[in-house]
Design an enzyme around this catalytic site. Sequence first.
Site, PDB file in Angstrom:
ATOM      1  N   ASP A  90       4.300  10.747  13.965  1.00 44.98           N
ATOM      2  CA  ASP A  90       5.613  11.483  14.586  1.00 44.98           C
ATOM      3  C   ASP A  90       5.994  10.428  15.011  1.00 44.98           C
ATOM      4  OD1 ASP A  90       7.132  12.767  15.157  1.00 44.98           O
ATOM      5  OD2 ASP A  90       6.463  12.891  16.645  1.00 44.98           O
ATOM      6  N   HIS A 112       4.135  15.724  14.834  1.00 44.31           N
ATOM      7  CA  HIS A 112       5.618  16.189  15.343  1.00 44.31           C
ATOM      8  C   HIS A 112       5.959  17.673  15.116  1.00 44.31           C
ATOM      9  CE1 HIS A 112       8.935  15.671  18.794  1.00 44.31           C
ATOM     10  NE2 HIS A 112       9.785  16.419  17.508  1.00 44.31           N
ATOM     11  N   SER A 155       8.229  17.781  22.807  1.00 45.37           N
ATOM     12  CA  SER A 155       9.297  17.730  21.414  1.00 45.37           C
ATOM     13  C   SER A 155      10.930  17.487  22.895  1.00 45.37           C
ATOM     14  CB  SER A 155       9.636  18.604  20.635  1.00 45.37           C
ATOM     15  OG  SER A 155      11.323  18.235  20.155  1.00 45.37           O
TER      16      SER A 155
END
Length: 466
Positions: free
Chosen positions: A387, A443, A175
């Site tokens: 995601d 994610h 991330s």
Amino acid sequence: MKLWALHGLALCLLFQSGLSQTVVKSLPGLPGDLPFHLETGYIGVGETEDVQLFYYFVKSERSPKDDPLVLWLTGGPGCSALSGLLYEIGPFTFNYENSTRDKPTLKLHEYSWTKVANIIFLDQPIGTGFSYANSWESYNVNDNVSAAESYEFLRKWLKLHPEFQNNPLYIAGDSYSGIIVPMVSLQVAEGNDADLKPKMNLEGYLLGNPVTNVNSDLNSRVPFAHLKAIISDELYESANTNCIGNYINVNESNAACVDDLKVVTECLENINTANILEPRCVTMIPKSTAGDTWDPSLINDNRTLLLLPKLESPRVWCRHYNYLYSYIWASDKAVQDALHIREGTIEKWVRCNETLSYTYTVKEVIDIHKELIKRGFRALIYSGDHDIVIPYVGTQAWINTLNLTISQDWHAWFVDGQIAGYATLYSYFPSLLTYATVKGGGHTAPEYKPKECFALINRWFDYYYV
């Protein structure tokens, strides 16, 4: 915490500054002694070591002296290392079937990456997890400070653990750490060039669902939504024409584009951005205190659980209910004592701290990727393909700008005879970059597809290219 209280705390904690490491033999919620080596501790960074960074270190369950050493930086910024450890790649996780609201229990994680690697999970930047500082000034952080402090931490940690100085070293994260990991990797390389001690055996870096170029990452959400049939062909073609391919920072005078994007927003409003196959959950997310236009909630939508749901038989299961257990477990004094947390150093533990005083000073790190590749380092980039926070199409787009040679074109990779995703192998002698998607991953990918991600990382560490 009020300023007078912070000054008092600083005086009380002066004797605690510096270094402390403890081997943890057992943990509340997990029966018996730990079947793996867990060390926790603090390392002070900065000129006065005012910043105390907390870490968890797990030795490889296979061969600690031979297996890679990984520095793992969870994203956010501000998401605890414990989140990455518990929900993604660590050696234990929650036993949901045997947990209650008042008493979460743990179980061993079958697909922990610590089965094949030594991993340092670091609470960074300051204000994350159990890391703290003795002065308010140190809580004002930006991308450059975060990377510099992580690098200093790693140097000091290796001085304390010289037995790992020759292990292959990888800097890793997911991330928002897509910004920080390349920066730290380059600092390690430059430190080696400057003959700083200890010399680090850096072999490469790896990133999952990474933020890389803020504008293009976010801009790729609309093409991704079209590819996944969330928006219609007609709407996508109209938006693409009217917005000229630019779906963020739109000029309000472009009424046709604005109208199209309103419809796109309506199509996305009930989608779980972390994984488009799972239900969206309503939670309260506080505003960021960052003095910049970049809003971290764009990356970590619905990640912080402040309005805690009832655990008793919810009508619709929501992955965010799982996160409640981490708040209960990590806030337990018995747990904090077992982890050797310094009492009074944090007001309360949160999985992801949205109130960091954080300034986003780096908008893209593509040039750093180019420099690292030019220096000959290996790289693994992987994306959960469901995601929409950081869509794989945006990641593919910036990788294409690196102008690398394709050594092995787009192809399926398999786990237990089933397609686990698709991959491309790129080369720029002597560097090799592997890009892989994880089928059904969100994610971030290991939380949703632990078995597949473990197979991916295990093969990559062993130089078997998927």
